[in-house]
Scaffold this motif. Structure first.
Motif, PDB file in Angstrom:
ATOM      1  N   LEU A 172       0.826  -1.286   0.150  1.00  0.00           N
ATOM      2  CA  LEU A 172       0.084  -0.004   0.031  1.00  0.00           C
ATOM      3  C   LEU A 172       0.839   1.045   0.141  1.00  0.00           C
ATOM      4  N   SER A 173       0.356   2.424  -0.367  1.00  0.00           N
ATOM      5  CA  SER A 173       0.838   3.581  -0.282  1.00  0.00           C
ATOM      6  C   SER A 173       0.871   4.089   1.176  1.00  0.00           C
ATOM      7  N   GLY A 174       1.782   5.305   1.483  1.00  0.00           N
ATOM      8  CA  GLY A 174       1.953   5.788   3.054  1.00  0.00           C
ATOM      9  C   GLY A 174       0.471   6.196   3.380  1.00  0.00           C
ATOM     10  N   GLY A 175      -0.299   6.708   2.524  1.00  0.00           N
ATOM     11  CA  GLY A 175      -1.532   7.221   2.908  1.00  0.00           C
ATOM     12  C   GLY A 175      -2.495   6.300   2.952  1.00  0.00           C
ATOM     13  N   GLN A 176      -2.525   5.141   2.362  1.00  0.00           N
ATOM     14  CA  GLN A 176      -3.408   3.946   2.626  1.00  0.00           C
ATOM     15  C   GLN A 176      -2.942   3.256   3.628  1.00  0.00           C
ATOM     16  N   ARG A 177      -1.768   3.080   4.125  1.00  0.00           N
ATOM     17  CA  ARG A 177      -1.315   2.402   5.382  1.00  0.00           C
ATOM     18  C   ARG A 177      -1.928   3.236   6.735  1.00  0.00           C
ATOM     19  N   GLN A 178      -1.866   4.635   6.627  1.00  0.00           N
ATOM     20  CA  GLN A 178      -2.327   5.307   7.622  1.00  0.00           C
ATOM     21  C   GLN A 178      -3.963   5.037   7.753  1.00  0.00           C
ATOM     22  N   ARG A 179      -4.579   4.884   6.627  1.00  0.00           N
ATOM     23  CA  ARG A 179      -5.881   4.567   6.525  1.00  0.00           C
ATOM     24  C   ARG A 179      -6.235   3.200   7.326  1.00  0.00           C
ATOM     25  N   VAL A 180      -5.329   2.254   7.216  1.00  0.00           N
ATOM     26  CA  VAL A 180      -5.368   1.156   7.815  1.00  0.00           C
ATOM     27  C   VAL A 180      -5.385   1.301   9.329  1.00  0.00           C
ATOM     28  N   VAL A 181      -4.254   1.992   9.623  1.00  0.00           N
ATOM     29  CA  VAL A 181      -4.204   2.420  11.208  1.00  0.00           C
ATOM     30  C   VAL A 181      -5.551   3.080  11.975  1.00  0.00           C
ATOM     31  N   ILE A 182      -5.766   3.958  11.120  1.00  0.00           N
ATOM     32  CA  ILE A 182      -7.179   4.773  11.406  1.00  0.00           C
ATOM     33  C   ILE A 182      -8.205   3.838  11.760  1.00  0.00           C
ATOM     34  N   ALA A 183      -8.467   2.778  10.734  1.00  0.00           N
ATOM     35  CA  ALA A 183      -9.223   2.009  10.878  1.00  0.00           C
ATOM     36  C   ALA A 183      -9.462   1.053  11.839  1.00  0.00           C
ATOM     37  N   ARG A 184      -8.146   0.427  12.162  1.00  0.00           N
ATOM     38  CA  ARG A 184      -8.136  -0.241  13.441  1.00  0.00           C
ATOM     39  C   ARG A 184      -8.029   0.495  14.698  1.00  0.00           C
ATOM     40  N   ALA A 185      -7.499   1.570  14.698  1.00  0.00           N
ATOM     41  CA  ALA A 185      -7.825   2.417  15.953  1.00  0.00           C
ATOM     42  C   ALA A 185      -9.278   2.533  16.220  1.00  0.00           C
ATOM     43  N   LEU A 186     -10.136   2.660  15.149  1.00  0.00           N
ATOM     44  CA  LEU A 186     -11.593   3.117  15.506  1.00  0.00           C
ATOM     45  C   LEU A 186     -12.495   1.759  15.476  1.00  0.00           C
ATOM     46  N   ALA A 187     -12.002   0.672  15.424  1.00  0.00           N
ATOM     47  CA  ALA A 187     -12.636  -0.760  15.274  1.00  0.00           C
ATOM     48  C   ALA A 187     -13.561  -0.803  16.677  1.00  0.00           C
ATOM     49  N   LEU A 188     -13.135  -0.407  17.725  1.00  0.00           N
ATOM     50  CA  LEU A 188     -13.763  -0.637  19.099  1.00  0.00           C
ATOM     51  C   LEU A 188     -14.328   0.700  19.617  1.00  0.00           C
ATOM     52  N   GLU A 189     -14.457   1.671  18.616  1.00  0.00           N
ATOM     53  CA  GLU A 189     -15.303   2.715  18.809  1.00  0.00           C
ATOM     54  C   GLU A 189     -14.670   3.486  20.048  1.00  0.00           C
ATOM     55  N   PRO A 190     -13.497   4.053  20.033  1.00  0.00           N
ATOM     56  CA  PRO A 190     -12.898   4.571  21.324  1.00  0.00           C
ATOM     57  C   PRO A 190     -13.360   5.788  21.751  1.00  0.00           C
ATOM     58  N   ASP A 191     -13.192   6.156  22.924  1.00  0.00           N
ATOM     59  CA  ASP A 191     -13.955   7.556  23.325  1.00  0.00           C
ATOM     60  C   ASP A 191     -12.677   8.663  22.876  1.00  0.00           C
ATOM     61  N   LEU A 192     -11.270   8.234  22.923  1.00  0.00           N
ATOM     62  CA  LEU A 192     -10.351   9.167  22.818  1.00  0.00           C
ATOM     63  C   LEU A 192      -9.277   8.627  21.770  1.00  0.00           C
ATOM     64  N   LEU A 193      -8.836   9.606  20.741  1.00  0.00           N
ATOM     65  CA  LEU A 193      -7.931   9.048  19.686  1.00  0.00           C
ATOM     66  C   LEU A 193      -6.720   9.835  19.997  1.00  0.00           C
ATOM     67  N   VAL A 194      -5.550   9.307  20.235  1.00  0.00           N
ATOM     68  CA  VAL A 194      -4.386  10.311  20.280  1.00  0.00           C
ATOM     69  C   VAL A 194      -3.727  10.124  19.265  1.00  0.00           C
ATOM     70  N   CYS A 195      -3.547  11.028  18.274  1.00  0.00           N
ATOM     71  CA  CYS A 195      -3.052  11.219  17.066  1.00  0.00           C
ATOM     72  C   CYS A 195      -1.560  11.974  17.371  1.00  0.00           C
ATOM     73  N   ASP A 196      -0.579  11.192  17.044  1.00  0.00           N
ATOM     74  CA  ASP A 196       0.705  12.142  17.187  1.00  0.00           C
ATOM     75  C   ASP A 196       1.473  12.047  16.069  1.00  0.00           C
ATOM     76  N   GLU A 197       1.487  13.127  15.479  1.00  0.00           N
ATOM     77  CA  GLU A 197       2.119  13.656  14.021  1.00  0.00           C
ATOM     78  C   GLU A 197       1.577  12.653  13.196  1.00  0.00           C
ATOM     79  N   PRO A 198       0.189  12.620  12.881  1.00  0.00           N
ATOM     80  CA  PRO A 198      -0.373  11.522  12.095  1.00  0.00           C
ATOM     81  C   PRO A 198      -0.428  11.741  10.521  1.00  0.00           C
TER      82      PRO A 198
END
Ligand SMILES: Nc1ncnc2c1ncn2[C@@H]1O[C@H](COP(=O)(O)OP(=O)(O)O)[C@@H](O)[C@H]1O
Ligand code: SF4
Ligand SMILES: [Mg+2]
Length: 357
Positions: A172-198
């Motif tokens: 995947l491209s860098g942007g697509q990989r970051q989309r995977v990370v975001i999808a995985r982070a949101l899987a469990l519907e978190p209350d807080l998302l910490v984005c460090d230089e995303p």
């Protein structure tokens, strides 16, 4: 500013999702000198206070090394604080060292997206399986088919095509990989998302797409976010409120439209003035020198060796962070009553460091 006891954020109304008081993280280090060096203390985070409301985005900005990532790790409970308190949903944070059921339950409600998506992903696992992984770890009762269905829906939500499901991260491209990370982070519907230089590692052309995606997902799902970037333009786009850090401390805080239009702290003024604006000449006063070593922070106001408007008092007396009308600033020269949080015309108090017109 009215009085020094206003240094903690106001806590009226609903319990903040995340509440931080006097938070510090110090690292013992060896400094040059003697046979084995002499002991020193690196103050990566040195006593910060902030609240984060449900659904709110707090932007953290500052030069590299000012303590942003350490603050993120402390907030997530990945490292223990040296001092201070972190409350999540009103409850004190369980000790990271134990990583027991209470720690895992809290961790499930807070997720992280950081700079390097490749480092965050398993190179040997297809992306659909990676996005489904949090269900297996944190919700093992979820049937496998359902977890994969939900992962497919998440892929769709972050703009990844179904035919990519079996691809590996390196395909995947860098942007697509970051989309995977975001999808995985949101899987469990978190209350807080910490984005460090995303988006710092992504091409400029891709950055806007990923930022828009995060903004859109936040509007749809309502997570709160601690959004960290050294890039003021990015933070301005994403944050409801911004805190500027310098040498492990918050030196200014306020709503982005006011803080970026009329910063009060000379450091924040220099950061804002350095942002290139199309059609405007570059800042008259760039930030002088590098940030001092956090092991050997200057006495008084830690910014004084670089401050173009420092007075004698700045070398000996540390200015407290004082709050008023939705803004906060730690500077001896800050106005007694700063501009209110609402965007009204105002000019920076220290014209010497403001941007050239
Ligand atoms: N594990 C560690 N041991 C020693 N020093 C550290 C450690 N982690 C961070 N630091 C130091 O703490 C300071 C703040 O680091 P960091 O929070 O990563 O800053 P930022 O994210 O703002 O660039 C830096 O001087 C960094 O070198
Ligand atoms: S306290 Fe003094 S040195 Fe620090 S930012 Fe204000 S004017 Fe500059
Ligand atoms: Mg960092």
């Amino acid at each position: 500013m009215t009085s020094p006891d206003l240094s903690a954020p106001a806590t009226e109304g609903e319990t903040p999702l995340l509440s931080v008081r006097g938070l510090a993280r110090h690292y013992p280090v060896r400094l040059p000198g003697g046979l084995f060096g002499r002991p020193g203390l690196l103050k990566a985070v040195d006593g910060i206070d902030f609240d984060l409301a449900r659904g709110e985005t707090l932007g953290l900005v500052g030069e590299s090394g000012c303590g942003k990532s350490t603050t993120a790790k402390l907030a997530l409970g990945l490292i223990p604080p040296s001092a201070g308190e972190i409350r999540f949903d009103g409850a004190p944070a369980p000790a990271p060292a134990r990583q027991d059921a209470a720690w895992r339950a809290r961790r499930r409600r807070m997720q992280m997206v950081y700079q390097d998506p490749l480092g965050a992903l398993d190179r040997r696992l297809g992306i659909l399986d990676q996005i489904a992984e949090p269900f297996a770890i944190h919700a093992p009762a979820t049937p496998r088919g359902e977890a994969r269905e939900r992962a497919a829906a998440l892929m769709d939500a972050v703009g990844l095509r179904p035919d990519m499901a079996a691809r590996f991260p390196h395909e995947l491209s860098g942007g697509q990989r970051q989309r995977v990370v975001i999808a995985r982070a949101l899987a469990l519907e978190p209350d807080l998302l910490v984005c460090d230089e995303p988006v710092s590692a992504l091409d400029v052309s891709i950055q806007a797409q990923v930022l828009n995606l995060l903004d859109d997902l936040r509007a749809r799902t309502g997570f709160a976010s601690l959004f960290i970037s050294h890039d003021l333009k990015v933070v301005r786009q994403m944050a409801d409120r911004v805190a500027v850090m310098y040498l492990g401390r918050i030196v200014e805080e306020g709503p982005p439209e006011t803080l970026f239009r009329a910063p009060l702290h000379p450091y924040a003024q220099a950061l804002v003035a350095a942002v290139p604006v199309p059609g405007r000449r570059r800042a008259r006063t760039a930030l002088r020198g590098d940030p001092p070593n956090p092991v050997d922070a200057p006495p008084g106001c830690p910014f004084h060796p670089r401050c173009p408007v420092a007075i004698a008092r700045c070398a000996t007396e540390r200015p407290p962070l004082l709050r008023d009308a939705g803004r906060a600033v730690a500077c001896h020269l800050a106005p007694a009553s700063p501009a209110p949080a609402s965007p009204t015309p105002a000019s920076p108090p220290h014209a010497a460091v403001s941007a050239a017109a």
